[in-house]
Write an enzyme that holds these catalytic residues in place. Structure first.
Site, short mmCIF file in Angstrom:
data_model
loop_
_atom_site.label_atom_id
_atom_site.label_comp_id
_atom_site.label_asym_id
_atom_site.label_seq_id
_atom_site.Cartn_x
_atom_site.Cartn_y
_atom_site.Cartn_z
N GLU A 1 0.79 -1.15 0.27
CA GLU A 1 0.15 -0.02 -0.12
C GLU A 1 1.08 1.28 -0.10
OE1 GLU A 1 -3.54 -0.02 2.49
OE2 GLU A 1 -2.89 -2.08 2.97
N CYS B 1 -2.28 8.55 4.43
CA CYS B 1 -2.24 8.60 3.20
C CYS B 1 -3.62 8.63 2.40
CB CYS B 1 -1.74 6.80 2.91
SG CYS B 1 -2.68 5.81 3.57
#
Lengths: 1007, 1007
Positions: free
Chosen positions: B758, B792
């Site tokens: 990720e 994020c």
């Protein structure tokens, strides 16, 4: 407590009946169907979808500042076929778009003005001057008021300051008029009814402090205090009353804290009130707490009791945050609480003034009778209703109780719309007393019923009905039938199709890129392995230029294909499947000729291709239905999938149609256009995909047929920045190379590449000492030598337990010697030629290794006549004396060589079985329950078969694929396969607006 | 036809009644409960599980040649707690194991001899001598015989030849005795009953040709003919009768062809018969076809009509191959067909001799009455029953019809056991006439009922009952509650925990490998970003040696951990979850101090960790239940999953517990032991995992805490051949490097590595011109500046439509200026310091870029006092004038800098939104249904939020993760996540033995 009230029940009901009688025939103006508003209310109550659209439209209306914007929204919200949309809106919705111009403008204006006048019904004025005028009129009619300034959420201190200024401004305006107002009846001096200040304002504390947060109780109370205190001072200066409104539960404690601070700071001024909401489960404790505080401090207080206006919001928030629901989950529970808490307050009338704020005639009657029973003096309680609502109720109240105060919001229409939506909801909710009374005309006895009774009745009526199962209109997947050679028609169809294909074949086979045939100068001839002089086709070979052309075409097609609805993409696969079904014998014949498959093997390959199409179509429909995640009300969270991008499919020759169609159709149905490179040896079978997709009507560019030498275009395709997925089936060496190259990100590349690689196997079959040899011998024979052992699933090692070794080997070798060898065209032959000369050479090389490492038990060859034809024949070979260190026990041969390995017990057998780098298929023949279970757990391969051959995997039933060095990626024909071509996306919508949210059937709503 | 028989019905029933009367009180010996066999039959009929085990045991018995093997199988088949197991077996099962020695041997012998004598009941002899002797005895009792040589499947021509020899041998033996046999009653000359040859044999044609296949009709018929002809010649020489038995449908046409060839070749010899099976749907056509052929050729024939013995097999094969079921699916249909076809044959008695082979008294009576009605001469039909079965029936038949022939198998017990199983099944099937008659003692009227009536009744009785839903005993997943700061207890818990943690922290933090603490000389100090002088912990740093130690420990643990049942692995996660719940405030406090999280943010991180544990536990239970694939009867195909191997987890600092626990627990619950490298900055929070797993009782080696510098151990771990999975969350640069390195296969590596990465985001929020600004302003503020923008998922670009630009920006900038900045410890602060000095420097660098590229709208800084503390503060910054070409619009900052971008319309807004390499999160605020739908489709990011902030994803509800350069792998906290740690395995068991298969509840059996 309940009993107390119950004993009053006959009196409460009698009073309620009188109340109803006094207002008989009257109805709130909002329900008047003669008016636009009444119509909308009526439609809203009849049609939940319209109600949602309508109220959401009302919410957004103030933002629609241009005629275009208004038109567009009317169309988006109301341009449906639903017959329940009011004509004026529907006409507007359709006509605004087409007519445009003047008609649209007029219509828009009408709609806007209708809705604005609807809002104005609930708002006493938009500016302070209007508000003061409105108040004056109300007082003339004998009603007192409490004024509330509408406000949008304050997100900054600047906004909070502006809100404060607004209050001060309206107070100034009232102050100027105040002297002119006569007190309401019974009035002496400045006080209405002889005891109540004429000026009465409500404040919503959070609007005064933009940084309110529940974690910071002290800071929040201080921040509110700072801006509300000046207003309170002004109110005191005017001899008025101020009430602190209660908002959402989040700020309840800070609000109570604020009340206490303000009340304590000005102990001698009694006209400060606070609101409590009966719908909160904690209402009893909170009210009791403040009453105790009041007594302790010796400070009289005032409480307005309401049912509560944020029920949906509080419930949604609790559900979304996984908190216990803080409000009563059944409407009658709030009614019960209201009566109960009202009684508590009235019992403390000596220190607490009470404002009963409800439109519910039962609740009002209960308060009246309770007050009367407790001998509460009239000046200690009053009644409040909302401006613009429930006119008959306020009229009835005035008749009976005289002391009626109207809660009057004023301010801009923009925040006003939010207020309007709340009022509309209140009027249209199924459980609304107003709706039941004035719209549904419910039975009076029910309306006046003790809410305890109502609750019990409702709970009893509740019954769960099971949800019907969802269907998608498509039959469940089932495998295409295995060919049934008991049918004469099948036995005749094959020779006929072979003759037909033979008569047609041999010509040039073009590339197929972006819907067009493309020819190149380089050709590769594909031949019949039983007779290499027979050419199946002369196949054009793509170079780098053609590969780029194909990738560009696919890349362009991606932009639209990914957005074609999954169901439509699936339909294309179903059409392709129909084409294969219609042409199954011709397609089988091509394989018999091009790769030397036996009839049944060829038919099984087409059947598998059909299965892939049918299965992946259904899988995409399944995955294509966005899946709701969580069940929180007020939120619609949906998981769905998007195709990753261009897929390069690099296919093998051994299942030349099935594996090609499998990889290609998985990509295509997932929304990934394909560049397809068939194996050179089976490029003519591969061309069948071109015909198939044409027949299915696939758009140009989504499938591109691009045969070519791996050495010329292989790396180029793998490295290409526009390729997102590489689906490969073939050898481990090539698979690993692809993986490694694809992991490197090249300039311009927008995504990380996904590699799906199905690689080799070195599959073992264990023969336990109690195996049913009738089945085991034939099973191993078929798994090892079916299609000449050219299957990645083929059995190449048979691991035999010592105790049964001799008997098994005897039967196996005899069986192997009995089978007939020769061209696959002739159905009496069990085994035919391997696929081409290179394969023949490779197998013969391994035969030498086998001979040097083990003892040859069987080396069964075709007749000398057949050998002389030049066909690519190799002997059917069985060697024993093989141990796990031997090369023939470790390397994949891809031909008809079977190694026999002896094991002293099951431990050793399993150890041998697991001793290669591969983990693809395996089998065990045993009738020992324990050994079958051990194999289940410890024979670690992708596909393990118990008392079955290790070959012949069917789509879905035997979802296929291995791990270790046998593959990366999930089983083809299995439930996880398509995921590899897809990127998951999740869209989460907050469906709550102004505390109002549509309830979905699958919401985890309160029970 | 039905009517015809119906008219005979009263006579048939009357005859049946007489038949029953004549045998009243008698019962077949096999049901005699005084005997072992009778007991077993009784148990089998009462208990389906025992029946399956018993019959399977009978099937395998002949293979069990040693005492050990026999003991083991008895134990495996019968050592259960089931009270229904016969004592003699149960005692054997338990005692053989413990006792061993002599007792076991005696017991085993008893069991074996019991079963063998059971088999012998149905077999007339094991060798030809015995057979001849048995026949002689039968004839003495007045019964004729037809002899059948039992045979296992012939898998080779050698076996077929041996089988042929067996027949010739028995014929020789009979020939020697033949002269001595007197003809049966009514006999004149050599013929029984005056018309029937004394010698009568049955042959199973496929046994004579091992290469039989349905696709090769001609070759199969020829192959059979070649070996059967010599037998027929011998039979003719003896003046005998030969009947060609019918086997499975597959060989029916070849068998008929064989009959025709043989019959034609010897036209003058009439004693050749063939069998037809009434259970086949095609039986009418087949019999009619042969009768027509007989008339046409002028060749009289003989037919034995049976119901058919392979019903289960034919049904299973059809279902497995997706063929139409070729047999009648309701038992009475076969009975109806039997009566119908018998009538057809009897109508052609002039050219066709008839053998009625049934034990069903209704069927027999119908044949008798039909023959009588049609005046068929006695010599044109006879009755056949099986040797050892239904003795009362054969006795009754002999009384009434005299002409009774017994079908007598002889041969080895090994093939005999297969025959025994078929007979046992026939006797115990629920629909068996024998069972109904002699075991169930059903009503005679029902037994004699016209099968048409029975069928109608059965169809009417059929009713579908819905299957109950499956549960796994665990509550449905729900998210851990968001912290509720309206509760005073929560507000007080945080400062208390912060004080507690502060008092304890600062010491050395060791590594944790294979269940032991490991200390190193290299340390890294972790500090409080609000006060860098405050040390949270001095963390030991792993070098290559420690990393290897951790990988070895994990690798060793894998061998056992992968086989711990999924449910047990899940339970460990649930215990870990409980530990987090019990310590949530302390764990939150650590984060407040180590990474500068606000209270609510820290609490949400622990809550998310809890959610991961609870969700993945349930997911593994779901995936851990093997999933049945397909529903074909006779096959149990199950898909399940196996952990891939050692997982390296490389975790980030921003959700220091949640993301770590997520990746780690997913690996562990999947069966993959973990080497966990936390981010250096948050290693103390990371150490919480050690405590957690200890509390949960995770075995040593399954979790290894291995903090260390990426530059020292990062590549080493990624490259390690024993690492199978790498789960990474962090920057794109590192993620891509890992991917590329992991794709290379290193020497000794057994599997291809799986990388789950990720990576970054550059997330946009679109503000439509009709957005609800009350929500949009606060939503953007929170998404951009919550936890200092260090998520994020943080919003770093707000894309505002022209029409609303000014109003939005005004409110946003005011709101941004209003928030308070300062240490996260103080809950009144909205924003605190960034995570460390490096982050501070990085953000300040980007701040310069932002200032140079756009116009600063807000640059809100902490007070000078706070600045002076040396905390890692950066200003909250908003710049506008940003376009998609700017660096600040393309590069991930990971800090509180928000770019404002103006869009003229939704097209442009979406274009801007999609214009980065990333595709992680996004949001849109709009009240336009169409624009919301467009965003749904065209705003292509992993997690999109409609009218919600882009941050705060919850496990499951907002399963999280992106694509493009934002990640490879599927959404964490989503339904596809665990699959990434798992290899799918499929085990497919053929559950049919000897045509007998247990029926599973979810089989797609015939309806």
């Amino acid at each position: 407590m309940t009993t107390d009230i119950s004993s009053l029940d006959p009196r409460i009901i009698a009073r309620g009946r009188e109340f109803f009688k006094s207002i008989s025939g009257e109805s709130p103006s909002i329900f008047n169907k003669g008016w636009w508003t009444g119509k909308v209310m009526d439609w809203s109550m009849k049609n939940e979808d319209f109600k949602i659209q309508m109220f959401r439209f009302v919410d957004v209306l103030p933002c629609l500042n241009t005629s275009e914007s208004l038109s567009r929204h009317i169309e988006e919200y109301f341009a449906t076929d639903d017959a329940n949309i009011p004509d004026v809106l529907k006409w507007g919705a359709t006509k605004t778009k087409i007519g445009g111009g003047l008609v649209a403008k007029v219509l828009n204006k009408t709609i806007r003005s209708n809705i604005e006048s609807m809002a104005r019904q609930f708002i006493i004025g938009q500016v302070s001057k209007e508000a003061v005028k409105g108040i004056k009129k109300l007082r003339k009619d004998g009603f007192a008021f409490v004024l509330d300034l509408l406000g949008e959420a304050t997100v900054s201190e600047a906004e909070s300051a502006a809100y404060q200024a607004g209050y001060l401004e309206v107070l100034e305006a009232i102050q100027k008029e105040l002297g002119k107002w006569k007190p309401l009846e019974g009035g002496s001096g400045d006080l209405d009814w002889g005891h109540a200040p004429k000026v009465n304002v409500a404040v919503k504390p959070t609007a005064f402090y933009s940084q309110s947060k529940s974690v910071d109780l002290d800071g929040t109370a201080s921040g509110m205090m700072e801006r509300i205190e000046p207003i309170y001072k002004k109110v005191m200066e005017m001899g008025g009353f101020m009430c602190i409104d209660m908002e959402s539960l989040k700020y309840k404690d800070a609000t109570i804290e604020l009340y206490k601070r303000l009340r304590t700071k000005y102990p001698d001024y009694p006209h400060l009130g606070i609101v409590f909401q009966a719908y909160l489960r904690c209402v009893d404790d909170d009210v009791r707490g403040l009453l105790d505080w009041s007594r302790e401090k010796g400070l009289p207080i005032s409480i307005r009791l309401v049912k509560g206006a944020y029920w949906d919001y509080e419930t949604v928030m609790a559900k979304q945050n996984d908190w216990p629901v803080p409000v009563w989950t059944h409407k009658p529970e709030s009614d019960i609480a209201f009566e109960r808490v009202a009684k508590m307050i009235l019992e403390n009338a000596d220190i607490c003034h009470f404002a009963c704020a409800s439109h519910n005639i039962r609740s009002i009657s209960a308060v009246m009778e309770t007050a009367s029973e407790l001998n509460v003096p009239e000046e200690r309680y009053e009644f409040q209703v909302l401006y613009g609502m429930a006119e008959p109720v306020r009229k009835g109240l005035k008749n009976v109780a005289k002391r009626v105060r109207l809660y009057c919001p004023y301010g801009d229409l923009l925040p006003g719309m939010g207020y309007l939506v709340r009022r509309l909801l209140e009027n249209t909710a199924n459980e609304s007393f107003l709706k039941q009374t004035f719209a549904d005309e419910a039975d009076m006895d029910v309306l006046l019923e003790n809410p305890e009774v109502t609750l019990r009745r409702q709970l009893e009526e509740k019954c769960v009905t099971p949800e019907p199962e969802q269907r998608d209109g498509l039959s469940r997947f089932s495998n295409f039938p295995v060919v049934d050679f008991t049918l004469e028609s099948e036995r005749n169809a094959f020779p006929a199709s072979i003759a037909k294909i033979r008569s047609r074949m041999g010509g040039e086979v073009p590339l197929f890129i972006n819907g067009k045939e493309v020819r190149t100068d380089v050709h590769l001839d594909s031949y019949n392995p039983a007779d290499p002089s027979e050419i199946i086709g002369s196949v054009c070979q793509a170079g780098v230029a053609e590969a780029d052309m194909a990738i560009d075409a696919a890349s362009e097609a991606y932009l639209s294909w990914r957005d074609v609805p999954p169901r439509e993409r699936a339909e294309v696969l179903l059409k392709a499947s129909q084409y294969l079904k219609d042409n199954i014998h011709d397609l089988s014949a091509t394989q018999v000729l091009e790769v030397g498959k036996q009839w049944d093997q060829a038919h099984a390959d087409i059947a598998e291709a059909i299965d892939f199409l049918e299965y992946y179509a259904r899988e995409m429909i399944r995955l294509g239905n966005p899946r709701r995640m969580g069940r929180a009300p007020g939120e619609m969270s949906q998981l769905f999938y998007q195709g990753k991008g261009v897929a390069a499919v690099i296919a093998p020759w051994n299942f030349p149609l099935a594996i090609s169609v499998g990889m290609v159709s998985a990509a295509i149905v997932s929304g990934c256009p394909v560049v397809y490179k068939p194996a050179g040896i089976s490029s003519c079978v591969g061309y069948g995909l071109v015909e198939m997709w044409k027949a299915a009507g696939l758009p140009d560019g989504v499938f591109n047929y691009c045969p070519g030498k791996g050495s010329v275009i292989g790396d180029h395709i793998v490295d290409h920045p526009k390729v997102s997925v590489i689906a490969f089936t073939g050898s481990m060496e090539v698979g690993l190379r692809i993986q490694e190259r694809a992991a490197k990100v090249h300039p311009g590349q927008q995504q990380c590449k996904k590699v799906i690689a199905e690689m080799g196997g070195k599959n073992g079959t264990i023969i336990d000492d109690d195996a049913d040899l009738d089945e085991a011998v034939l099973g191993v024979l078929y798994a090892a030598f079916g299609f000449q052992g050219q299957k990645c699933s083929a059995c190449s090692r048979v691991i035999v337990l010592d105790a049964i070794y001799d008997r098994f080997i005897e039967r196996l070798t005899e069986a192997a010697k009995s089978v007939k060898l020769g061209p696959s065209e002739n159905p009496s032959n069990y085994m035919g030629p391997v696929v081409d000369k290179a394969a023949q050479e490779n197998v013969l090389r391994y035969l030498e290794i086998a001979e040097s490492e083990g003892n040859v038990l069987v080396k069964h060859e075709v007749s000398a006549d057949l050998k002389a034809t030049g066909g690519c024949y190799v002997p059917l070979t069985i060697v024993d004396g093989i141990t796990k260190e031997h090369r023939i026990a470790q390397e994949e041969v891809f031909g008809p060589i079977l190694s026999v390995m002896r094991a002293k017990d099951m431990d050793e057998a399993l150890d041998i079985a697991n001793s290669t780098r591969f983990a693809l298929t395996g089998a065990i023949y045993s009738r020992s329950p324990r050994n079958l279970e051990r194999a289940f757990n410890e024979f670690r391969v992708g596909n393990l078969y118990l008392n079955k051959p290790s070959v012949g995997a069917l789509v879905e039933r035997h979802a296929f694929g291995g791990f270790k060095m046998s593959g990366v990626g999930s089983k083809s024909g299995g439930p996880d396969y398509l995921l590899q071509f897809l990127d998951p996306r999740l869209v989460c919508e907050n469906t709550m607006r102004r505390g109002f949210t549509p309830i979905e059937e699958d919401d985890e709503w309160v029970s």
